[in-house]
Design a protein around this motif. Sequence first.
Motif, PDB file in Angstrom:
ATOM      1  N   ALA A 118       0.835  -1.207   0.000  1.00 20.92           N
ATOM      2  CA  ALA A 118       0.000   0.000   0.000  1.00 20.92           C
ATOM      3  C   ALA A 118       0.864   1.249   0.000  1.00 20.92           C
ATOM      4  CB  ALA A 118      -0.913   0.017   1.237  1.00 20.92           C
ATOM      5  N   GLU A 119       0.275   2.339  -0.471  1.00 21.95           N
ATOM      6  CA  GLU A 119       0.886   3.656  -0.362  1.00 21.95           C
ATOM      7  C   GLU A 119       0.115   4.435   0.693  1.00 21.95           C
ATOM      8  OE1 GLU A 119       1.053   5.624  -4.125  1.00 21.95           O
ATOM      9  OE2 GLU A 119       1.822   3.834  -5.159  1.00 21.95           O
ATOM     10  N   LEU A 120       0.842   4.993   1.663  1.00 19.22           N
ATOM     11  CA  LEU A 120       0.215   5.803   2.685  1.00 19.22           C
ATOM     12  C   LEU A 120      -0.020   7.210   2.145  1.00 19.22           C
ATOM     13  CD1 LEU A 120       1.388   3.353   4.212  1.00 19.22           C
ATOM     14  CD2 LEU A 120       1.908   4.886   6.107  1.00 19.22           C
ATOM     15  N   PRO A 121      -0.792   8.037   2.836  1.00 17.60           N
ATOM     16  CA  PRO A 121      -0.998   9.419   2.387  1.00 17.60           C
ATOM     17  C   PRO A 121       0.323  10.191   2.320  1.00 17.60           C
ATOM     18  CG  PRO A 121      -2.596   8.817   4.076  1.00 17.60           C
ATOM     19  CD  PRO A 121      -1.584   7.717   4.040  1.00 17.60           C
ATOM     20  N   LYS A 122       0.366  11.163   1.432  1.00 17.05           N
ATOM     21  CA  LYS A 122       1.550  12.019   1.326  1.00 17.05           C
ATOM     22  C   LYS A 122       1.653  12.894   2.572  1.00 17.05           C
ATOM     23  CE  LYS A 122       1.461  12.347  -3.733  1.00 17.05           C
ATOM     24  NZ  LYS A 122       2.754  11.698  -3.970  1.00 17.05           N
ATOM     25  N   LEU A 123       2.858  12.982   3.142  1.00 15.78           N
ATOM     26  CA  LEU A 123       3.091  13.720   4.379  1.00 15.78           C
ATOM     27  C   LEU A 123       4.170  14.768   4.145  1.00 15.78           C
ATOM     28  CD1 LEU A 123       3.182  10.607   6.738  1.00 15.78           C
ATOM     29  CD2 LEU A 123       1.202  12.060   6.221  1.00 15.78           C
ATOM     30  N   TRP A 124       3.958  15.946   4.699  1.00 13.64           N
ATOM     31  CA  TRP A 124       4.881  17.067   4.478  1.00 13.64           C
ATOM     32  C   TRP A 124       5.809  17.229   5.674  1.00 13.64           C
ATOM     33  CZ3 TRP A 124       3.832  22.692   5.860  1.00 13.64           C
ATOM     34  CH2 TRP A 124       4.813  23.529   5.297  1.00 13.64           C
ATOM     35  N   ILE A 125       7.113  17.397   5.382  1.00 16.12           N
ATOM     36  CA  ILE A 125       8.109  17.683   6.414  1.00 16.12           C
ATOM     37  C   ILE A 125       8.609  19.115   6.168  1.00 16.12           C
ATOM     38  CG2 ILE A 125      10.270  16.973   7.484  1.00 16.12           C
ATOM     39  CD1 ILE A 125       9.850  14.206   6.401  1.00 16.12           C
ATOM     40  N   PRO A 126       8.105  20.092   6.917  1.00 20.99           N
ATOM     41  CA  PRO A 126       8.439  21.495   6.634  1.00 20.99           C
ATOM     42  C   PRO A 126       9.929  21.811   6.699  1.00 20.99           C
ATOM     43  CG  PRO A 126       6.602  21.334   8.170  1.00 20.99           C
ATOM     44  CD  PRO A 126       7.158  19.957   8.027  1.00 20.99           C
ATOM     45  N   VAL A 127      10.657  21.193   7.646  1.00 23.29           N
ATOM     46  CA  VAL A 127      12.050  21.559   7.845  1.00 23.29           C
ATOM     47  C   VAL A 127      12.889  21.307   6.593  1.00 23.29           C
ATOM     48  CG1 VAL A 127      12.744  19.316   8.781  1.00 23.29           C
ATOM     49  CG2 VAL A 127      13.986  21.386   9.473  1.00 23.29           C
ATOM     50  N   SER A 128      12.500  20.322   5.779  1.00 22.45           N
ATOM     51  CA  SER A 128      13.236  20.024   4.551  1.00 22.45           C
ATOM     52  C   SER A 128      12.393  20.249   3.309  1.00 22.45           C
ATOM     53  CB  SER A 128      13.718  18.566   4.565  1.00 22.45           C
ATOM     54  OG  SER A 128      12.625  17.677   4.739  1.00 22.45           O
ATOM     55  N   ASP A 129      11.106  20.571   3.484  1.00 18.99           N
ATOM     56  CA  ASP A 129      10.153  20.767   2.390  1.00 18.99           C
ATOM     57  C   ASP A 129      10.033  19.527   1.516  1.00 18.99           C
ATOM     58  OD1 ASP A 129       8.198  22.272   1.114  1.00 18.99           O
ATOM     59  OD2 ASP A 129       9.583  23.009  -0.412  1.00 18.99           O
ATOM     60  N   PHE A 130      10.139  18.362   2.124  1.00 17.39           N
ATOM     61  CA  PHE A 130       9.887  17.108   1.420  1.00 17.39           C
ATOM     62  C   PHE A 130       8.416  16.737   1.555  1.00 17.39           C
ATOM     63  CE2 PHE A 130      14.505  16.180   1.805  1.00 17.39           C
ATOM     64  CZ  PHE A 130      14.747  15.780   0.497  1.00 17.39           C
ATOM     65  N   VAL A 131       7.839  16.265   0.478  1.00 19.29           N
ATOM     66  CA  VAL A 131       6.514  15.648   0.513  1.00 19.29           C
ATOM     67  C   VAL A 131       6.754  14.154   0.356  1.00 19.29           C
ATOM     68  CG1 VAL A 131       4.279  15.430  -0.606  1.00 19.29           C
ATOM     69  CG2 VAL A 131       5.349  17.681  -0.408  1.00 19.29           C
ATOM     70  N   VAL A 132       6.551  13.428   1.460  1.00 18.01           N
ATOM     71  CA  VAL A 132       6.977  12.031   1.541  1.00 18.01           C
ATOM     72  C   VAL A 132       5.783  11.088   1.451  1.00 18.01           C
ATOM     73  CG1 VAL A 132       8.243  10.330   2.905  1.00 18.01           C
ATOM     74  CG2 VAL A 132       8.849  12.757   3.066  1.00 18.01           C
ATOM     75  N   THR A 133       5.902  10.089   0.586  1.00 17.65           N
ATOM     76  CA  THR A 133       4.912   9.015   0.533  1.00 17.65           C
ATOM     77  C   THR A 133       5.515   7.765   1.159  1.00 17.65           C
ATOM     78  OG1 THR A 133       3.966   9.852  -1.539  1.00 17.65           O
ATOM     79  CG2 THR A 133       3.444   7.579  -0.920  1.00 17.65           C
ATOM     80  N   PRO A 134       5.059   7.353   2.345  1.00 19.11           N
ATOM     81  CA  PRO A 134       5.519   6.073   2.897  1.00 19.11           C
ATOM     82  C   PRO A 134       4.899   4.917   2.113  1.00 19.11           C
ATOM     83  CG  PRO A 134       4.742   7.557   4.636  1.00 19.11           C
ATOM     84  CD  PRO A 134       4.261   8.110   3.327  1.00 19.11           C
ATOM     85  N   VAL A 135       5.731   3.984   1.687  1.00 19.22           N
ATOM     86  CA  VAL A 135       5.284   2.823   0.920  1.00 19.22           C
ATOM     87  C   VAL A 135       5.394   1.594   1.814  1.00 19.22           C
ATOM     88  CG1 VAL A 135       5.731   1.384  -1.099  1.00 19.22           C
ATOM     89  CG2 VAL A 135       6.010   3.875  -1.264  1.00 19.22           C
ATOM     90  N   LEU A 136       4.266   0.989   2.124  1.00 16.34           N
ATOM     91  CA  LEU A 136       4.244  -0.187   2.991  1.00 16.34           C
ATOM     92  C   LEU A 136       4.488  -1.441   2.161  1.00 16.34           C
ATOM     93  CD1 LEU A 136       3.571  -1.157   5.953  1.00 16.34           C
ATOM     94  CD2 LEU A 136       1.282  -1.648   5.060  1.00 16.34           C
TER      95      LEU A 136
END
Length: 230
Positions: free
Chosen positions: A106-124
């Motif tokens: 599964a792909e989890l929801p996209k999550l934002w990390i402000p300190v690095s401005d990454f939009v991260v998709t956790p892949v299970l």
Amino acid sequence: MTRRPPEWIDPLLTRLGTARAEDFTRLTTPAEGGRESAVLVLLGEQPDTGPDVLVLQRAATLRTHAGQPAFPGGAADPEDADVRATALREANEEVGLDPASVTVLAELPKLWIPVSDFVVTPVLAWWHDPHPVYPCEPAEVAHVARLPVSELVDPANRLRVRHPSGWIGPAFSARGMLVWGFTAGVLATLLEMGGWARPWPRDRVVELPPSGATPAPSAGTDDADETALR
């Protein structure tokens, strides 16, 4: 070849079918912008320790995120077909993971990390054919570990950490690693969704060690709110 994951993963997969970013963080993921990236949340199982998750520790000499625990992963390359390809490629480059040994679930929801401005998709994913993994680039990855779920949910190994910025969030102390920040936030939510979490003393709050890489030696209390992502 796709392999059927074990039944103990089924409750998590069912819950993830309705998961939203708000389940993982109070931060709103921007509709545009941010650097696309992905991490691999790799679940496995061993005869002696049961279900586990693969985590690495960044090298202490890195300019950013030095000594921090993390899931394998990183920024997307133009050649990557999708976020799944990004997560698997990064895991191969960082710890030598064979993509053929993994079944993406599964792909989890996209999550934002402000300190690095990454939009991260956790892949299970399910590690259907485990093999030895190791730091492929010691200058970037110091350590690789399979952390048993039984140890992560042990109340004695759960705590909250206070960052020098004032941020307070969940953490896990297991196998000589202090897992905190983004990685701990995702883990804490997944453990709850899978029905594996156990009650733990949320008043145990410790100051984050300077390196952010070794288990905290003592506990204290604090009334600050918990936030999943840093």
